[in-house]
Structures are given as structure tokens and as C-alpha cells.
Motif scaffolding. Structure first.
Motif, short mmCIF file in Angstrom:
data_model
loop_
_atom_site.label_atom_id
_atom_site.label_comp_id
_atom_site.label_asym_id
_atom_site.label_seq_id
_atom_site.Cartn_x
_atom_site.Cartn_y
_atom_site.Cartn_z
N ARG A 280 0.84 -1.20 0.00
CA ARG A 280 0.00 0.00 0.00
C ARG A 280 0.87 1.25 0.00
O ARG A 280 1.79 1.38 0.82
N PRO A 281 0.63 2.18 -0.91
CA PRO A 281 1.43 3.42 -0.99
C PRO A 281 1.47 4.19 0.32
O PRO A 281 2.50 4.76 0.67
N ASP A 282 0.35 4.22 1.06
CA ASP A 282 0.32 4.98 2.31
C ASP A 282 1.24 4.35 3.35
O ASP A 282 1.94 5.06 4.10
N VAL A 283 1.27 3.01 3.40
CA VAL A 283 2.16 2.33 4.35
C VAL A 283 3.62 2.56 3.97
O VAL A 283 4.47 2.81 4.83
N ILE A 284 3.91 2.46 2.69
CA ILE A 284 5.29 2.70 2.21
C ILE A 284 5.77 4.08 2.65
O ILE A 284 6.87 4.23 3.19
N GLN A 285 4.94 5.08 2.43
CA GLN A 285 5.30 6.45 2.78
C GLN A 285 5.46 6.62 4.29
O GLN A 285 6.42 7.22 4.77
N GLU A 286 4.52 6.07 5.05
CA GLU A 286 4.54 6.26 6.50
C GLU A 286 5.73 5.56 7.15
O GLU A 286 6.37 6.10 8.06
N VAL A 287 6.04 4.35 6.70
CA VAL A 287 7.20 3.64 7.25
C VAL A 287 8.49 4.39 6.92
O VAL A 287 9.35 4.60 7.80
N ALA A 288 8.62 4.82 5.68
CA ALA A 288 9.82 5.56 5.28
C ALA A 288 9.95 6.87 6.05
O ALA A 288 11.05 7.27 6.45
N ASP A 289 8.83 7.55 6.29
CA ASP A 289 8.86 8.82 7.00
C ASP A 289 9.17 8.66 8.48
O ASP A 289 9.64 9.60 9.14
N SER A 290 8.91 7.47 9.02
CA SER A 290 9.10 7.25 10.46
C SER A 290 10.56 7.05 10.85
O SER A 290 10.91 7.07 12.03
N ILE A 291 11.41 6.85 9.87
CA ILE A 291 12.83 6.58 10.12
C ILE A 291 13.59 7.91 10.23
O ILE A 291 13.33 8.84 9.47
N PRO A 292 14.53 8.03 11.17
CA PRO A 292 15.30 9.27 11.30
C PRO A 292 16.28 9.47 10.15
O PRO A 292 16.85 8.49 9.64
N TYR A 293 16.46 10.73 9.76
CA TYR A 293 17.36 11.07 8.66
C TYR A 293 18.36 12.15 9.10
O TYR A 293 18.10 12.89 10.05
N PHE A 294 19.46 12.22 8.41
CA PHE A 294 20.48 13.24 8.68
C PHE A 294 20.93 13.85 7.35
O PHE A 294 20.73 13.24 6.29
#
Length: 317
Positions: A280-294
Motif C-alpha cells: 500500500r502506498p500509504d504504508v510505504i510512505q509512513e514507514v519511510a517517513d518514520s525513520i530518522p534522517y540526517f
């Protein structure tokens, strides 16, 4: 003769834990077993290259270096020395994934093959006070298994946590000698895996991004100086002052670049498929957004690569 396993308790029990069990193998390989002898006449290398291109996310330099090393080594019936590769990069960037993939293609039983030997400093070499015993055990262990099967593979995980000086005991097995202790070991593969150098690789990648250099254009020459300083000149590294470095026994240094947001999304898709879940596109986006980035301002690269993707998916179903 069947394959006989002999367990040698080469280390005495310490007050801090049980003895380490070293396994040596005697006898001929079992009928029907497979190492990589003769595989290069088929399509194995093409399949491996396709698998790396399809499933290894965001690592063009890794694909290039690994395939170059393997192709040159495995297509040579009489290599001048064992193949020695050293993987470097931050957590979650694919080091363990790639090493496991290589082993899966080269050995029918993958990591469970009796010809594949996996070392962890935390498991196998935990106590600094036993370093001399570890050296002798490691030398005898590698010698015994290579005597049984010259086309064996040895994986050394978490080299950044290895006691300095310990790894030098395997130097005689890495060079171009025809024989060591009466046996030809030049068809073996050694892979070192380390998080050391990851921060430096990340910094160089970030600087090159600011200089508008695409990751596909990043070369080994861009990264080698930073890796060398962080790994080979670090007193806390397993490679510090190592003869493996001084004698130029590592054939391929393989840097793993930090992963961007779209790479993490690719990992999410792969994990959803593997778990048999709806993509599901929404799950893909939400999981990716939940990860910390630098870095904090730009949030370009994942701080944990794809390492935590699998565990995060359940929060979004």
C-alpha cells in the motif's frame, strides 16, 4: 569417507563465560555437496549480478566492486592468492545482506554450509585477556578447514570490534604463497565486514551531494582516503597496524553509501512482499517517513539505513 565433525575445546573455561568451541572438519566432502568449482560455466554470475542490481538498494559502487572481484577470481582456475574483500559502511546499508547473498550463490546450503565459516568478535573472541589463545585457535581452525576444502569462505563480522592484532594471525592464509603448512589455500574467499568508516563515507557522500555529484558518479577514489584514515589508522580498529594492510592483502575495499528516502521506500516494498502483505502506498510512505534522517536540516540520508524497516511495518497495519 563420510564427513566427520570434530569439536576441539581449545580454550579453557574462564570465569566470565563458557569455552569457545572451534570446529574442524576431516574427511572428504559429502557426495552431492556443492562449492563454486565449475559454477562459472553456467549462469550463476549473471543471476548474481541481476540479483544485486534488482534487490541491493542504492549501492552502485558495491555492485561494481563485488562483481569485479568475484568474476576475476572465480573465472581463474589457478588464482595467485585468495580473494579478500573488506566491506565498510553504516548500519543498515547492506553489508550483511550482500555477504549472505554471495554465500547463497556460491554454496548450496548458504551460510549453513560446512565450508562457510562466520566469526563474530563478541561470540568467538570476547575476552581481551585470552587474545593469544584466540590467535592459536583461529590459526588452527582455519588451517584445519582449508585443508579439508580449499574452496572455503570465511566471514569476519564487526571488524571494528575485533581486538587489534588478533586478525594478523591469518596473514599466512591471505598471501600469494603456493602452500601454507603444506596446503594450497589460494582458492579461499575472506570477507571482512565493519561499520568502521561509515561516518566518514557518509560525510564524503554528503559533501559530494552538496557539490552536485550524483551517487552513481561516486568512485572508490573519492572514498578511499576517508576509509583508510578511519579504519586502518585507528588504534581501536581490528586492522590497526595490521600486516594485512601493510602487505596490501585486501584486494577490494567495498564502501556502502548512506541510503536516501526513496531507497528506504524500496526496502519497505521488498519487505512488504516478503511478509506477504499488501503493498500500500500509504504504508510505504509512513514507514519511510518514520525513520530518522540526517543531517538535521536537510534530512537526506537514513540514520539506520533499512535496518529497522521490517520491525516498523507492523505499526502501520
Amino acid at each position: 569417507m563420510g564427513f566427520v565433525l570434530t569439536y576441539n575445546k581449545l580454550l579453557s573455561r574462564s570465569s566470565r563465560g563458557p569455552p569457545v568451541l572451534w570446529v574442524s572438519f576431516k574427511g572428504a566432502p559429502p557426495r552431492g555437496s556443492r562449492t563454486w568449482e565449475g559454477l562459472m560455466g553456467g549462469i550463476t554470475m549473471l543471476r548474481l549480478e541481476f540479483d544485486l542490481a534488482t534487490n541491493l538498494v542504492g549501492q552502485p559502487l558495491v555492485r561494481q566492486q563485488v562483481m569485479k572481484g568475484l568474476r576475476g577470481f572465480l573465472e581463474n582456475a589457478n588464482p595467485v592468492k585468495p580473494l579478500v574483500m573488506s566491506f565498510h559502511g553504516s548500519t543498515g546499508t547492506g553489508k550483511t545482506y550482500v555477504s549472505s547473498m554471495l554465500i547463497r550463490y556460491l554454496f548450496q546450503s548458504g551460510l549453513q554450509s560446512p565450508y562457510v565459516h562466520h566469526f563474530s568478535p563478541i561470540v568467538h573472541f570476547p575476552h581481551a585477556e585470552h587474545i593469544e589463545q584466540y590467535k592459536e585457535s583461529l590459526r588452527r581452525w582455519i588451517q584445519g578447514n582449508l585443508t579439508s576444502c580449499g574452496r572455503s569462505a570465511f566471514l569476519f563480522d564487526e571488524m571494528d570490534k575485533m581486538h587489534p592484532g588478533l586478525i594478523d594471525v591469518i596473514i599466512p592464509f591471505l598471501g600469494p604463497s603456493w602452500v601454507v603448512y603444506g596446503t594450497n589455500y589460494r582458492k579461499a574467499i575472506f570477507i571482512f565486514i565493519s561499520n568502521a568508516g561509515g561516518e566518514q563515507i557518509n560525510n564524503v557522500t554528503l559533501a559530494l551531494w552538496h557539490a552536485r555529484k550524483d551517487r552513481e558518479e561516486i568512485s572508490l577514489q573519492d572514498l578511499e582516503p576517508a576509509i583508510s584514515k578511519a579504519v586502518f589508522e585507528n588504534p581501536e580498529s581490528g586492522f590497526w597496524n595490521s600486516g594485512i594492510i601493510n602487505e596490501h592483502l585486501i584486494d577490494f575495499v567495498v564502501p556502502f553509501l548512506p541510503l536516501k528516502h526513496h531507497h528506504v521506500k524500496q526496502c519497505v516494498v521488498s519487505e512488504l512482499i516478503q511478509q506477504g502483505l499488501e503493498v500500500r502506498p500509504d504504508v510505504i510512505q509512513e514507514v519511510a517517513d518514520s525513520i530518522p534522517y540526517f543531517p538535521e536540516e536537510e534530512k537526506l540520508f537514513s540514520s539506520t539505513g533499512c535496518k529497522t524497516v521490517a520491525s516498523r511495518i507492523s505499526f502501520f497495519f
